[in-house]
Design a protein around this motif. Structure first.
Motif, PDB file in Angstrom:
ATOM      1  N   GLU A 249       0.882  -1.344   0.116  1.00  0.00           N
ATOM      2  CA  GLU A 249       0.118  -0.110   0.137  1.00  0.00           C
ATOM      3  C   GLU A 249       0.774   1.260  -0.191  1.00  0.00           C
ATOM      4  OE1 GLU A 249      -3.236   0.596  -0.372  1.00  0.00           O
ATOM      5  OE2 GLU A 249      -3.650  -1.576  -0.568  1.00  0.00           O
ATOM      6  N   TYR A 250       0.224   2.356  -0.487  1.00  0.00           N
ATOM      7  CA  TYR A 250       1.160   3.503  -0.663  1.00  0.00           C
ATOM      8  C   TYR A 250       0.272   4.655   0.143  1.00  0.00           C
ATOM      9  CZ  TYR A 250       3.863   1.268  -4.110  1.00  0.00           C
ATOM     10  OH  TYR A 250       4.811   0.479  -4.788  1.00  0.00           O
ATOM     11  N   THR A 251       0.954   5.419   0.860  1.00  0.00           N
ATOM     12  CA  THR A 251       0.496   6.491   1.799  1.00  0.00           C
ATOM     13  C   THR A 251      -0.773   6.128   2.626  1.00  0.00           C
ATOM     14  OG1 THR A 251      -1.329   7.519   0.083  1.00  0.00           O
ATOM     15  CG2 THR A 251       1.329   7.916  -0.315  1.00  0.00           C
ATOM     16  N   ILE A 252      -0.738   7.292   3.311  1.00  0.00           N
ATOM     17  CA  ILE A 252      -2.000   7.102   4.229  1.00  0.00           C
ATOM     18  C   ILE A 252      -3.654   6.799   3.537  1.00  0.00           C
ATOM     19  CG2 ILE A 252      -2.663   9.759   4.363  1.00  0.00           C
ATOM     20  CD1 ILE A 252      -2.944   9.289   7.404  1.00  0.00           C
ATOM     21  N   HIS A 253      -3.431   7.316   2.450  1.00  0.00           N
ATOM     22  CA  HIS A 253      -4.861   7.165   1.519  1.00  0.00           C
ATOM     23  C   HIS A 253      -5.083   5.679   1.206  1.00  0.00           C
ATOM     24  CE1 HIS A 253      -4.835  11.695   1.192  1.00  0.00           C
ATOM     25  NE2 HIS A 253      -3.550  11.526   0.968  1.00  0.00           N
ATOM     26  N   GLY A 254      -3.884   4.929   1.031  1.00  0.00           N
ATOM     27  CA  GLY A 254      -4.076   3.438   0.616  1.00  0.00           C
ATOM     28  C   GLY A 254      -4.580   2.894   2.063  1.00  0.00           C
ATOM     29  N   PHE A 255      -3.783   3.376   2.994  1.00  0.00           N
ATOM     30  CA  PHE A 255      -4.308   2.492   4.274  1.00  0.00           C
ATOM     31  C   PHE A 255      -5.582   2.983   4.931  1.00  0.00           C
ATOM     32  CE2 PHE A 255       0.478   1.655   4.121  1.00  0.00           C
ATOM     33  CZ  PHE A 255       0.245   0.290   4.610  1.00  0.00           C
ATOM     34  N   ARG A 256      -6.033   3.885   4.438  1.00  0.00           N
ATOM     35  CA  ARG A 256      -7.385   4.404   4.755  1.00  0.00           C
ATOM     36  C   ARG A 256      -8.420   3.504   4.456  1.00  0.00           C
ATOM     37  NH1 ARG A 256     -10.833   7.100   2.241  1.00  0.00           N
ATOM     38  NH2 ARG A 256      -9.621   8.268   0.784  1.00  0.00           N
ATOM     39  N   ARG A 257      -8.089   3.041   2.859  1.00  0.00           N
ATOM     40  CA  ARG A 257      -9.004   2.333   2.345  1.00  0.00           C
ATOM     41  C   ARG A 257      -9.088   0.876   2.830  1.00  0.00           C
ATOM     42  NH1 ARG A 257      -7.335   5.985  -2.022  1.00  0.00           N
ATOM     43  NH2 ARG A 257      -5.618   4.501  -2.470  1.00  0.00           N
ATOM     44  N   VAL A 258      -7.815   0.344   3.116  1.00  0.00           N
ATOM     45  CA  VAL A 258      -7.711  -0.856   3.942  1.00  0.00           C
ATOM     46  C   VAL A 258      -8.365  -1.014   5.110  1.00  0.00           C
ATOM     47  CG1 VAL A 258      -5.983  -2.541   5.112  1.00  0.00           C
ATOM     48  CG2 VAL A 258      -5.594  -1.474   3.044  1.00  0.00           C
ATOM     49  N   LEU A 259      -8.453  -0.063   5.826  1.00  0.00           N
ATOM     50  CA  LEU A 259      -9.067  -0.039   7.291  1.00  0.00           C
ATOM     51  C   LEU A 259     -10.507   0.300   6.961  1.00  0.00           C
ATOM     52  CD1 LEU A 259      -6.521   2.190   9.056  1.00  0.00           C
ATOM     53  CD2 LEU A 259      -7.269  -0.064   9.787  1.00  0.00           C
ATOM     54  N   GLU A 260     -10.974   1.144   6.062  1.00  0.00           N
ATOM     55  CA  GLU A 260     -12.430   1.304   5.819  1.00  0.00           C
ATOM     56  C   GLU A 260     -13.029  -0.039   5.322  1.00  0.00           C
ATOM     57  OE1 GLU A 260     -12.567   6.180   4.988  1.00  0.00           O
ATOM     58  OE2 GLU A 260     -12.734   4.649   3.239  1.00  0.00           O
ATOM     59  N   THR A 261     -12.476  -0.742   4.452  1.00  0.00           N
ATOM     60  CA  THR A 261     -13.181  -2.054   4.181  1.00  0.00           C
ATOM     61  C   THR A 261     -12.923  -3.257   4.789  1.00  0.00           C
ATOM     62  OG1 THR A 261     -10.866  -2.528   2.702  1.00  0.00           O
ATOM     63  CG2 THR A 261     -12.645  -1.099   1.383  1.00  0.00           C
ATOM     64  N   GLY A 262     -12.099  -3.048   5.985  1.00  0.00           N
ATOM     65  CA  GLY A 262     -11.764  -4.184   6.701  1.00  0.00           C
ATOM     66  C   GLY A 262     -10.952  -5.295   5.940  1.00  0.00           C
ATOM     67  N   ALA A 263      -9.859  -4.761   5.144  1.00  0.00           N
ATOM     68  CA  ALA A 263      -9.443  -5.765   4.240  1.00  0.00           C
ATOM     69  C   ALA A 263      -8.107  -6.337   5.172  1.00  0.00           C
ATOM     70  CB  ALA A 263      -8.716  -4.919   3.187  1.00  0.00           C
ATOM     71  N   ALA A 264      -7.758  -5.751   6.050  1.00  0.00           N
ATOM     72  CA  ALA A 264      -6.693  -6.319   6.987  1.00  0.00           C
ATOM     73  C   ALA A 264      -7.078  -6.132   8.661  1.00  0.00           C
ATOM     74  CB  ALA A 264      -5.301  -5.782   6.609  1.00  0.00           C
ATOM     75  N   ASP A 265      -6.607  -6.926   9.448  1.00  0.00           N
ATOM     76  CA  ASP A 265      -6.566  -6.946  10.821  1.00  0.00           C
ATOM     77  C   ASP A 265      -5.487  -6.219  11.309  1.00  0.00           C
ATOM     78  OD1 ASP A 265      -9.365  -8.316  11.198  1.00  0.00           O
ATOM     79  OD2 ASP A 265      -7.895  -9.869  10.388  1.00  0.00           O
ATOM     80  N   ILE A 266      -4.289  -6.531  10.737  1.00  0.00           N
ATOM     81  CA  ILE A 266      -3.016  -6.126  10.839  1.00  0.00           C
ATOM     82  C   ILE A 266      -2.422  -5.216   9.892  1.00  0.00           C
ATOM     83  CG2 ILE A 266      -0.516  -6.631  11.602  1.00  0.00           C
ATOM     84  CD1 ILE A 266      -2.078  -9.141  13.023  1.00  0.00           C
ATOM     85  N   LEU A 267      -1.695  -4.115  10.024  1.00  0.00           N
ATOM     86  CA  LEU A 267      -1.240  -3.273   9.089  1.00  0.00           C
ATOM     87  C   LEU A 267       0.266  -3.386   8.950  1.00  0.00           C
ATOM     88  CD1 LEU A 267      -3.217   0.097   9.137  1.00  0.00           C
ATOM     89  CD2 LEU A 267      -3.929  -2.315   8.025  1.00  0.00           C
ATOM     90  N   MET A 268       0.628  -3.403   7.620  1.00  0.00           N
ATOM     91  CA  MET A 268       2.292  -3.916   7.558  1.00  0.00           C
ATOM     92  C   MET A 268       2.682  -2.794   6.452  1.00  0.00           C
ATOM     93  SD  MET A 268       2.027  -7.771   7.032  1.00  0.00           S
ATOM     94  CE  MET A 268       3.775  -8.249   7.968  1.00  0.00           C
ATOM     95  N   PRO A 269       3.003  -1.291   6.969  1.00  0.00           N
ATOM     96  CA  PRO A 269       3.514  -0.397   6.368  1.00  0.00           C
ATOM     97  C   PRO A 269       5.176  -0.691   6.011  1.00  0.00           C
ATOM     98  CG  PRO A 269       3.332   0.388   8.508  1.00  0.00           C
ATOM     99  CD  PRO A 269       2.553  -0.624   8.340  1.00  0.00           C
ATOM    100  N   ASP A 270       5.368  -0.550   4.612  1.00  0.00           N
ATOM    101  CA  ASP A 270       6.770  -0.650   4.141  1.00  0.00           C
ATOM    102  C   ASP A 270       7.244   0.888   3.911  1.00  0.00           C
ATOM    103  OD1 ASP A 270       8.709  -2.532   2.201  1.00  0.00           O
ATOM    104  OD2 ASP A 270       8.458  -0.200   1.525  1.00  0.00           O
ATOM    105  N   LEU A 271       8.371   1.027   4.412  1.00  0.00           N
ATOM    106  CA  LEU A 271       9.162   2.464   4.595  1.00  0.00           C
ATOM    107  C   LEU A 271       9.048   3.064   3.381  1.00  0.00           C
ATOM    108  CD1 LEU A 271      12.010   2.536   7.315  1.00  0.00           C
ATOM    109  CD2 LEU A 271       9.983   4.273   6.923  1.00  0.00           C
ATOM    110  N   GLN A 272       9.562   2.305   2.351  1.00  0.00           N
ATOM    111  CA  GLN A 272       9.659   2.900   1.023  1.00  0.00           C
ATOM    112  C   GLN A 272       8.481   3.066   0.331  1.00  0.00           C
ATOM    113  OE1 GLN A 272      12.756   0.777  -1.538  1.00  0.00           O
ATOM    114  NE2 GLN A 272      11.232  -0.562  -2.360  1.00  0.00           N
ATOM    115  N   ARG A 273       7.398   2.215   0.276  1.00  0.00           N
ATOM    116  CA  ARG A 273       6.112   2.381  -0.241  1.00  0.00           C
ATOM    117  C   ARG A 273       5.262   3.077   0.536  1.00  0.00           C
ATOM    118  NH1 ARG A 273       6.311  -3.806  -0.966  1.00  0.00           N
ATOM    119  NH2 ARG A 273       7.293  -3.995  -3.071  1.00  0.00           N
ATOM    120  N   VAL A 274       5.440   3.246   1.693  1.00  0.00           N
ATOM    121  CA  VAL A 274       4.400   4.049   2.353  1.00  0.00           C
ATOM    122  C   VAL A 274       4.554   5.692   2.247  1.00  0.00           C
ATOM    123  CG1 VAL A 274       5.470   4.235   4.685  1.00  0.00           C
ATOM    124  CG2 VAL A 274       3.040   4.314   4.821  1.00  0.00           C
ATOM    125  N   GLY A 275       5.842   5.875   2.049  1.00  0.00           N
ATOM    126  CA  GLY A 275       5.918   7.366   1.945  1.00  0.00           C
ATOM    127  C   GLY A 275       7.162   7.992   2.991  1.00  0.00           C
ATOM    128  N   GLY A 276       7.973   7.005   3.467  1.00  0.00           N
ATOM    129  CA  GLY A 276       8.955   7.233   4.382  1.00  0.00           C
ATOM    130  C   GLY A 276       8.431   7.527   5.862  1.00  0.00           C
TER     131      GLY A 276
END
Length: 361
Positions: A249-276
């Motif tokens: 996932e990329y940036t907070i906008h991608g993770f907002r969609r993950v949370l809103e859809t219930g697509a994951a119980d545990i989030l795994m941001p990657d430093l180079q993809r999330v935005g540092g």
């Protein structure tokens, strides 16, 4: 203090033995070391990479595309850099390599800011722990047979890791014997995660997971393609085992969609993809609003600082892939990785290693 230059050093880090999961075979890492210099002699550094050599120049070029957004600026104004860089990538899009370029510079700026303050990045962010529980993710590949993964899993447990991760093929006839063998090797008290690397459809993932539930699985990682949030949510809703996702996932906008859809119980941001660093911290705060735990993806030497600053952090992904590049080594006690209080990342790229692994040598 003013940023006077942005430099990159392309690197190639070969593996002693190729590794493979359900979607890729990896023989070497193509890396870009990023340096931000200042008029006061301080330098911030960061690292990004790809597993596909043909993308090496693309990563390097993207970093340099954003050079004008950072040179001549005050490194303390990292949010201003982010806003300018976001505006500059509008035409090419807000995901993919454009975000990796932002991440590369953002992380170097945070390293620089922390060094200038003689503090760690975790301390600047508001540190809440001095060590972080870790799981080992550097082994148990599909390219290894059962005897190899059993030996390796047992060794990890003996080293003190509290959890290990196994890659799946997405087929019960292959995966169930491997899961059973690893569980037997590590015993009942060591956590076991499984990772499908996006290789399954929802129906197959649910059916397989119901068969391995009895092995006490900590989480089921990326059971379906990462972009398919609806089906990831379907898997998560159907199982008692938590679904973990977010490395793609990329940036907070991608993770907002993950949370809103219930697509994951545990989030795994990657430093180079999330935005540092900046965006990782924002995603951590967003996850906390949903009572969702956060686990890091790759970059353990650097992700450690972020995980130490998040109250909702769970397990650090530990691999030694990039350790040959660093002057310092990670320290583990009782399954926890110590958070260094050295300035910046707490780990520095070793000049000798940069010369040794230079791509153009």
């Amino acid at each position: 203090m003013i940023v006077t230059n942005l430099r990159t050093v392309p690197l190639v880090l070969p593996l002693e033995r190729p590794i493979g999961n359900a979607t890729a075979r990896i023989e070497r890492f193509s890396m870009i070391a990023v340096f931000v210099d200042t008029d006061e002699g301080l330098t911030g550094e960061n690292l990004i990479f790809t597993i596909r050599p043909e993308q090496h120049k693309l990563l390097d070029t993207m970093v340099h595309v954003l050079k004008d957004a950072v040179v001549g600026t005050d490194p303390d104004h990292v949010s201003a850099f982010w806003q300018d860089a976001w505006r500059r990538i509008n035409f090419i899009g807000f995901s993919g390599v454009s975000i990796m370029g932002i991440s590369a510079i953002d992380g170097a700026l945070w390293d620089l800011r922390a060094k200038a303050a003689n503090r760690s990045i975790a301390a600047l962010l508001g540190q809440c722990r001095t060590s972080v529980p870790a799981y080992t993710s550097g082994g148990l590949w599909l390219s290894q047979d059962i005897d190899e993964i059993v030996q390796q899993a047992g060794a990890y447990a003996s080293q003190g890791f509290g959890a290990v991760k196994l890659r799946l093929a997405g087929r019960a006839d292959i995966d169930l014997p491997r899961i059973a063998a690893v569980r037997d090797a590590i015993g009942p008290d060591v956590g076991l995660m499984v990772d499908a690397n996006q290789a399954m459809d929802a129906t197959s993932a649910i059916a397989l997971a119901r068969q391995f539930e009895r092995y006490g699985i900590v989480w089921f990682e990326e059971p379906v393609p990462a972009h398919d949030l609806d089906n990831s949510a379907r898997v998560a809703a159907s199982l008692d085992i938590p679904v973990a996702s977010g490395e793609n996932e990329y940036t907070i906008h991608g993770f907002r969609r993950v949370l809103e859809t219930g697509a994951a119980d545990i989030l795994m941001p990657d430093l180079q993809r999330v935005g540092g660093v900046s965006e990782f911290a924002r995603v951590g705060a967003l996850a906390a609003a949903y009572n969702a735990p956060v686990s890091s993806h790759l970059f353990p030497e650097m992700s450690l600082q972020l995980m130490a600053s998040l109250p909702n952090a769970t397990l650090l992904e530990h691999l030694d892939w990039f350790s040959p590049l660093y002057a310092e080594k990670m320290e583990m006690t009782g399954g926890d990785i110590t958070v260094p209080d050295r300035p910046g990342w707490g780990f520095s790229l070793a000049p000798d290693a940069l010369r040794h692994f230079a791509a153009d040598k």
